[in-house]
Design an enzyme around this catalytic site. Structure first.
Site, PDB file in Angstrom:
ATOM      1  CB  THR A   1      -0.963   0.076   1.200  1.00 49.95           C
ATOM      2  OG1 THR A   1      -1.586   1.387   1.204  1.00 49.95           O
ATOM      3  CG2 THR A   1      -0.275  -0.138   2.543  1.00 49.95           C
TER       4      THR A   1
ATOM      5  CG  ASP B   1      -2.666   4.552   1.874  1.00 51.11           C
ATOM      6  OD1 ASP B   1      -3.797   4.058   2.017  1.00 51.11           O
ATOM      7  OD2 ASP B   1      -2.335   5.249   0.895  1.00 51.11           O
TER       8      ASP B   1
ATOM      9  NE  ARG C   1      -4.243  29.779 -10.013  1.00 50.97           N
ATOM     10  CZ  ARG C   1      -4.409  31.061  -9.713  1.00 50.97           C
ATOM     11  NH1 ARG C   1      -4.489  31.446  -8.420  1.00 50.97           N
ATOM     12  NH2 ARG C   1      -4.468  31.982 -10.659  1.00 50.97           N
TER      13      ARG C   1
ATOM     14  CG  LEU D   1      -0.278  12.308 -11.119  1.00 49.38           C
ATOM     15  CD1 LEU D   1       0.073  13.777 -10.959  1.00 49.38           C
ATOM     16  CD2 LEU D   1       0.195  11.779 -12.471  1.00 49.38           C
ATOM     17  CD  GLN D   2      -0.167  11.046  -3.881  1.00 47.95           C
ATOM     18  OE1 GLN D   2       0.175  11.236  -2.720  1.00 47.95           O
ATOM     19  NE2 GLN D   2      -1.421  11.245  -4.261  1.00 47.95           N
ATOM     20  NE  ARG D   3      -3.315   3.110  -6.431  1.00 42.23           N
ATOM     21  CZ  ARG D   3      -4.645   3.244  -6.329  1.00 42.23           C
ATOM     22  NH1 ARG D   3      -5.176   3.965  -5.348  1.00 42.23           N
ATOM     23  NH2 ARG D   3      -5.453   2.650  -7.179  1.00 42.23           N
TER      24      ARG D   3
HETATM   25  O1  F6P Z   1      -5.050   2.777  -0.271  1.00 43.12           O
HETATM   26  C1  F6P Z   1      -4.359   3.355  -1.319  1.00 43.12           C
HETATM   27  C2  F6P Z   1      -5.122   4.525  -1.869  1.00 43.12           C
HETATM   28  O2  F6P Z   1      -4.387   5.092  -2.903  1.00 43.12           O
HETATM   29  C3  F6P Z   1      -5.453   5.591  -0.824  1.00 43.12           C
HETATM   30  O3  F6P Z   1      -4.335   6.396  -0.505  1.00 43.12           O
HETATM   31  C4  F6P Z   1      -6.558   6.334  -1.523  1.00 43.12           C
HETATM   32  O4  F6P Z   1      -7.384   7.064  -0.651  1.00 43.12           O
HETATM   33  C5  F6P Z   1      -7.327   5.177  -2.180  1.00 43.12           C
HETATM   34  O5  F6P Z   1      -6.398   4.125  -2.381  1.00 43.12           O
HETATM   35  C6  F6P Z   1      -7.945   5.547  -3.523  1.00 43.12           C
HETATM   36  O6  F6P Z   1      -8.717   4.434  -3.911  1.00 43.12           O
HETATM   37  P1  F6P Z   1      -9.158   4.254  -5.455  1.00 43.12           P
HETATM   38  O7  F6P Z   1      -7.942   3.907  -6.245  1.00 43.12           O
HETATM   39  O8  F6P Z   1     -10.148   3.126  -5.384  1.00 43.12           O
HETATM   40  O9  F6P Z   1      -9.743   5.562  -5.885  1.00 43.12           O
END
Ligand code: F6P
Length: 379
Positions: A145, A147, A286, A293-295
């Site tokens: 994760t 997170d 702003r 993007l973080q994923r």
């Molecule tokens: O648990 C990882 C996460 O990226 C969280 O940080 C975020 O709130 C959530 O998943 C977003 O979920 P989804 O990709 O279903 O919009």
């Protein structure tokens, strides 16, 4: 020697590091030296779209359903550790949500002839893993994760790459903030934990970092930024976690949507802060929501290496028949813990998550990372 079937799946939010873990779990299970050492041989299968692939598959008489379960070979996964996301797909499907979905899932484990499953995911995936282990399914799991809010491990797949992305995006914002003497509010992910905001804010050099663990006082934020402006700051970057909230406020939601694990869709605090700053008289403000993007993107070297270590460790747990265990990083050592250690519940039945240790890591007065670091155990 009869070959045993092992399934691999990736559940929950995707991230960088998943494909390296899939690759090395596959290569570990198919490694001839390890097979000889444990006197076991395996066929490896990728279960598509997380638990959905297992719940919804319809295996034929040979235990096959190519729509949901695909064979994996060392050759096929050879390059997977270079790329982000998960080549198996993912979902937020919860087979434990109802009797019939659970029964279908248990039935399909048998029909597919799976000896064991390697489940890669966060707290939700780990909860399903533990629930299936309780019902006799052999599962080992890998923590994933961005997170970094899973208990019983110092880090999880995806976190390191997400920090790198936050740092890079803040770096890009600096030039345009400087060109227009602007304040930028940058909203990160992280759900109810502030690790992404805190560590990403540190890496990006943010002037202020707001996290879910400590409600923030908007007047204090305004006063602090005004003081910086009066002392000559040309621009400022403030980082806020999506789960952070002002005192006496509820956390801010993008929508009232609830997923199959009961999670809300957090979002909006970045815009809220930007609007409050404009109302307070800051002319140029702003906000940017970094969102997915973080994923995205390919894994950094750390997540490639962590994915390799976690994948190989999961393969070894299968070979040792250490089912019900999650691989874990503890003080830079790869180890394993009972899956249940990662999903302990509090008195209200809510999963206890790994949140920022505000006493050790955070300055609650100045809304920045603490400068007393000698006591801090760096994850
Ligand atoms: O648990 C990882 C996460 O990226 C969280 O940080 C975020 O709130 C959530 O998943 C977003 O979920 P989804 O990709 O279903 O919009």
């Amino acid at each position: 020697m009869a070959k045993e079937r092992i399934g691999i799946l990736t559940g929950g939010g995707d991230c960088a590091g998943l494909n390296p873990a899939i690759k090395w779990a596959t290569k570990g299970l198919l490694d001839e030296d390890l097979n000889r050492e444990y006197s076991r041989e395996f066929e490896v299968y990728g279960i598509l779209r997380g638990w959905a692939g297992l719940q919804n598959c319809k295996p034929d008489s040979k235990g096959e359903d190519p729509e949901n379960v695909i064979p994996l070979s060392a050759q096929m996964v050879r390059t997977w550790d270079r790329y982000g996301g998960t080549n198996l797909g993912s979902s937020r499907t919860n087979p434990l949500k109802a009797e019939d979905t659970l029964n279908r899932t248990l039935e399909n484990v048998k029909k597919l002839g799976l000896e064991a499953i390697i489940a890669i995911g966060g707290e939700d995936t780990q909860s399903v893993s533990a629930g299936l282990v309780k019902r006799g399914v052999n599962v080992v799991s890998i923590p994933k994760t961005i997170d970094k809010d899973l208990m019983a491990t110092d880090s999880s797949l995806g976190f390191a790459t997400a920090i790198e992305i936050i740092k890079e995006e803040i770096g890009r914002l600096r030039t345009t903030a400087g060109s227009h003497n602007r304040i930028f509010v940058v909203e990160t992910m992280g759900r109810h934990a502030g690790h992404l905001a805190l560590q990403g804010g540190i890496a990006g050099g943010a002037c202020m970092i707001l996290i879910p663990e400590i409600d923030f006082n908007m007047e204090k934020v305004i006063a602090s930024l005004q003081k910086r402006k009066d002392s000559g700051a040309r621009y400022d970057i403030l980082v806020v976690a999506e789960g952070a909230k002002p005192t006496r406020h509820h956390e801010m939601l993008q929508s009232n949507e609830i997923d199959e694990f009961g999670h809300v869709k957090l979002g909006g605090v970045g815009e809220f802060i930007a609007n409050q700053l404009k109302k307070a008289g800051f002319p140029e403000v702003r906000f940017v929501v970094l969102s997915h993007l973080q994923r995205g993107g390919d894994p950094t070297q750390f997540d490639i290496r962590l994915g390799r270590s976690f994948g190989l460790a999961a393969a070894e747990l299968v070979m040792q028949r250490k089912y019900g265990y999650m691989v874990s990083l503890r003080d830079n050592i790869i180890t394993s813990v009972p899956i249940t250690d990662a999903i302990k519940k509090d008195e209200n039945g809510k999963t206890i998550t790994n949140r920022v240790n505000v006493d050790l890591e955070y300055d609650k007065e100045r809304y920045i990372a603490t400068r007393r670091v000698l006591g801090l155990k760096i994850n």
